[in-house]
Design an enzyme around this catalytic site. Sequence first.
Site, PDB file in Angstrom:
ATOM      1  N   PHE A  94       0.832  -1.199   0.000  1.00  0.00           N
ATOM      2  CA  PHE A  94       0.000   0.000   0.000  1.00  0.00           C
ATOM      3  C   PHE A  94       0.866   1.248   0.000  1.00  0.00           C
ATOM      4  O   PHE A  94       0.497   2.289   0.509  1.00  0.00           O
ATOM      5  CB  PHE A  94      -0.960  -0.048   1.191  1.00  0.00           C
ATOM      6  CG  PHE A  94      -1.801  -1.294   1.180  1.00  0.00           C
ATOM      7  CD1 PHE A  94      -3.020  -1.296   0.514  1.00  0.00           C
ATOM      8  CD2 PHE A  94      -1.364  -2.464   1.769  1.00  0.00           C
ATOM      9  CE1 PHE A  94      -3.778  -2.457   0.458  1.00  0.00           C
ATOM     10  CE2 PHE A  94      -2.126  -3.623   1.711  1.00  0.00           C
ATOM     11  CZ  PHE A  94      -3.334  -3.622   1.057  1.00  0.00           C
ATOM     12  N   ILE A 118     -15.685   2.821 -14.776  1.00  0.00           N
ATOM     13  CA  ILE A 118     -15.257   1.626 -14.059  1.00  0.00           C
ATOM     14  C   ILE A 118     -14.945   0.534 -15.075  1.00  0.00           C
ATOM     15  O   ILE A 118     -15.823   0.056 -15.783  1.00  0.00           O
ATOM     16  CB  ILE A 118     -16.343   1.171 -13.057  1.00  0.00           C
ATOM     17  CG1 ILE A 118     -16.616   2.292 -12.057  1.00  0.00           C
ATOM     18  CG2 ILE A 118     -15.913  -0.109 -12.346  1.00  0.00           C
ATOM     19  CD1 ILE A 118     -15.382   2.856 -11.356  1.00  0.00           C
ATOM     20  N   GLY A 156      -7.714   3.609  -6.079  1.00  0.00           N
ATOM     21  CA  GLY A 156      -6.974   3.071  -4.938  1.00  0.00           C
ATOM     22  C   GLY A 156      -6.955   3.958  -3.710  1.00  0.00           C
ATOM     23  O   GLY A 156      -7.171   3.483  -2.598  1.00  0.00           O
ATOM     24  N   GLU A 157      -6.702   5.232  -3.878  1.00  0.00           N
ATOM     25  CA  GLU A 157      -6.539   6.107  -2.711  1.00  0.00           C
ATOM     26  C   GLU A 157      -7.881   6.595  -2.169  1.00  0.00           C
ATOM     27  O   GLU A 157      -8.124   6.559  -0.963  1.00  0.00           O
ATOM     28  CB  GLU A 157      -5.650   7.320  -3.051  1.00  0.00           C
ATOM     29  CG  GLU A 157      -4.572   7.078  -4.085  1.00  0.00           C
ATOM     30  CD  GLU A 157      -3.418   6.221  -3.609  1.00  0.00           C
ATOM     31  OE1 GLU A 157      -3.112   6.266  -2.407  1.00  0.00           O
ATOM     32  OE2 GLU A 157      -2.839   5.494  -4.443  1.00  0.00           O
TER      33      GLU A 157
END
Lengths: 324, 742
Positions: B244, B632, B707-708
């Site tokens: 991560f 998406i 992701g963030e």
Amino acid sequence: MINFEYVKANSAQSASEARIKNGASQFIAGGTNLVDLMKKGITAPERLIDINALPLKEISLTPKGLSIGALVPNSVAADHETVKTKYPLLAMALNAGASAQLRNMATVGGNIMQRTRCSYFYDTTMPCNKRNPGTGCSAVEGYNRMHAIFGASEQCIAVHPSDMCVALAALNATVQVSGTKGTRKIPFADFHRLPADTPQLDTNLQVGELITAVSIPAHSFNKAYYLKVRDRLSYAFALVSVAVALDVKDGMIRSAAIAMGGVAHKPWRLYEVEEFVTGKPISKELFTEAASIAMTGAKTYTHNQYKIKLGKAAIIEALTKASS
Amino acid sequence: MDKNNLYNIPPFADDDRVDGLAKVTGKAKFTAEHQLPGLVYGVFVCSTIAKGVIKNMYLAAAKNAAGVIDIIYYLNCPAVPGYKPADRTKNPNARDYTGHKVFFNNLVLSNGQPIALVVADTFERAVHAASLVRVEYDKEVPETDFEKNKFNGKLLKNRGEFLRNEKDAWKNAAVKLEQEYTIPIETHNPMEMHATTAVWEGDNKLTVYDKSQGPKGVQGELARMFELEEKNVKVITEFVGGAFGSGLRSWPHVHAAVIAARKLKRPVKLTLNREQMFTMVGYRPYSWQKIGIGASKEGKLYGITHQAVSNTSVYEDFAEGIVNVSQFLYDCPNVNTDYKILPLHINTPTWMRGPGPASGCFGLESALDELSYQLNIDPIELRIINNAEVHPQSKLPWTTKYLKECYALGREKIGWSNRPSVPGSLKEDGMLVGYGMAVGVFGAGRGGATAKGILKQDGSLLLQSAVSDMGPGTSTAMVKIGSEQMGLDDNKVRFELGDTDFPSGPTQGGSGSATTVGTAVMAVCDALKQSLKEMAIENIAAFKNLKPEDISYENGKLVAATDASAAIHFTDLLKQSSKPELQVSKTSTGFAQRDKYVANSFSVHFVKLHVHPVTGVIKLKHIVSVADAGKIISEKTARSQMVGGAVGGIGMAMTEETLMDHRYGRYINSNFVDYHVPVHADVPPVDVLFVNKPDNIISPTGAKGIGEIALVGVAPAITNAVYNATGKRIRQLPVTPDQLIG
Ligand SMILES: Cc1cc2nc3c(=O)[nH]c(=O)nc-3n(C[C@H](O)[C@H](O)[C@H](O)COP(=O)(O)OP(=O)(O)OC[C@H]3O[C@@H](n4cnc5c(N)ncnc54)[C@H](O)[C@@H]3O)c2cc1C
């Protein structure tokens, strides 16, 4: 590598003999605690005496009470019909411990004998009287959020981490022990020790003695609750826990058994609180007062002051839940 | 058909990960699982003090232990060329290496610093021998206490101030507050621990198996450190068991493995244990923030002052834009921020999921929530009132921004109308009920990347790029893009990654892989189609007189615009042209319109929770995470990322805290018993909603990055809900039961 000898005991007697013959030997049951301690360099037994083949896996109910073999896995005991129906407090406490995987491996005997989880005990670079007598206690002036508020000494403020033992203490269990000289029974309250000046000793079990079973007397409690407050909802040791068993009739407490976990070097039985609530009608005020009595004499350190407030809250909640 | 064959597996269930089967069946080889002939094992000895000088190392016992081959430490460690001060005569921009220089000298600058590497013929023997090394130190007093030093002007380093219009204007607002927020160290703890295996061929050729988020980055660094040509450094990172941010750079263990393998002329594997993960691969820094915020009675923001301090190590500066969110997330005329870093005797922190905004939004979104109660305005309304239509500083428009849509979707799903406007006033089954929400944001964009495509006669497409997939599902997304572009079934497309022999791809981080690599993959597909058209014109009679623009490509077929009967599938075209395959490489450049647009992904997280009125135990009941993340591409992996982010956010809010005993400058919970990551029991049902509107300005993929923003904003949404349930404002993470008792 640190090599060790491995022997499989085929009788309690031979296990005890093997243990006495080599002072640096240890019994191994589920291994969930001992192997970690070996990996961490906290203990280095020269010989492991595997007791898993011994016939100590029975759970039996007699008119006098319940007997659970020392090698019964925690998960088996927790799921056992008799335990669930007749000793629900024990089932609840067992299920509050560790994780499903660990409970499958952990035995009743091993659970009683598990060592503290104090971080300083686990870090071999730091002073710890329990691990290394005479080096000092790092926790007294260190990070002691998890530590004892009752019965501690300046030599050690570690707590006993077990959940199961809190229920056993409340239920007046007896630890059945066998050694080379025969068997004996140790009342649960006398089994674990307070640290005093010998924090390296967790229990009063003598070298060579093997736990064969725990027995819990028949009882008249019709209400029970085990409350565990922890930092996450599973797989964490108790900040505090409370085991409550009550005999309640018509809103009146006829008898009570109460013990706490996470507050002392041993499961902490609350005799005065039991006495105080006995013969009184259930009420919020009663429980609040009981909680205050429970916390008298508590001694806190820098990071565990919350345990007084949380301890009270937990007692009130456990009594409320048990009696409702 | 062999189900474990990644390439030719039967059509996978809608959105399954292309590598899911390999991962869950153990077929996927993670870094430490590569076995090589002659492999030996390195295990670190680490410092047990935080500051001082190594006076003596007693190695005899370890050296004599069975199986020990060598012990490498500062006195016998071959010099690493890259540790020398950079030679700026050749390259004026050359920079000194600032990371920890492993086995470089006898100085100890943090606890758990690697000070020796014991190499033995088996892992177990190396572990044991490492435990036999005794070290004598000249101890010095370390400074590890952030709280004690956060205002210590002698230590603090300025990392920039920002001012828009009036300074501290919030003080003149009708409704205002000023509060402080604290986040402890959160340590990188992916499931797979870091590992490196290094193999030299002679003195000039190096192969490294490394857990990393960027094989190309590792290649570049090792080439610099060991003065090698990049092409002679091969880095393999086929599968990554989570990272991560810990894999964004090379840590001391990577260098140590390479040093040892060269010295011993044998392949060396070095695996970190869990405790070493706490002192070697970075963490989210400890941070303190102070926010002053003021608004008109109607809720229009007037001023924000946002200050922050976060820690770094004494040997290296690490900063992340903690205060930046206050500069642009809301429309506010007067903003000033200021950020400092505090060097401590702890190893260097690093980026951790949502670096900067994850911490900054905890402060800002908590402050806004608090302000909403003072104003008596619904927190969502307050945010809508202050929605920034254009970037408040640059006045540039966003490429796309669907934050308002996120509010609408989420408030409906969580049942926001049930939220009590008075904290502590709603009970359900005897439990206090709270609802909370918070916004997450992160930069979006696109970097440069190269991809290769190989289209084969059997109808398959092989794509390659030297990136890694640390878990977001990059391979899956690239297969989706490739199959959609080429009109192929997903199971005909394969994406190969994690090998520096493939064309250069970016380091995976900052939510940019889908757009960056995706754009290169799209360029590859376009080029393949173009080549096919040219091939058809050259080799197929029916296309002879056409120009490429007269031919269309539809589901694998080339079709003449003028005559639909002139059609040929590319597989036949390749056969008839006697070409077994068609290969192209394409490089796509980065997002070039930074002067015209601002690019961000946004999220809004909604939380419903219960708090036990007596014991203070929190039980999360429902999380709804809504993302404005562009198009998406792969629904399932996108959803998984959002759920994972929510879980990470739960950890940040409620369980994770790396604890230091400052007397020893040493962590006391560097293990998974004491360092709590959320377990299943802590995680409620998580609903993930996507606005799912493409952003075609950032990249032709339409994506913005997930992701963030999956994590940014989750922690304040939880603590805001705790306030709503209890009236207790949590400004210091994590929130544990003892803070909420009765
Ligand atoms: C991550 C983790 C979390 C945990 N969380 C909890 C928790 O929340 N609550 C909780 O209560 N416990 C918890 N535990 C502890 C767990 O319950 C104990 O590890 C387990 O009960 C030990 O049993 P065992 O059979 O594995 O013992 P072993 O590891 O085999 O032995 C432990 C000790 O007991 C001795 N011993 C074993 N059997 C006998 C016997 N019959 N007679 C005499 N001595 C004996 C051994 O010699 C050894 O010294 C946790 C453990 C771990 C690893």
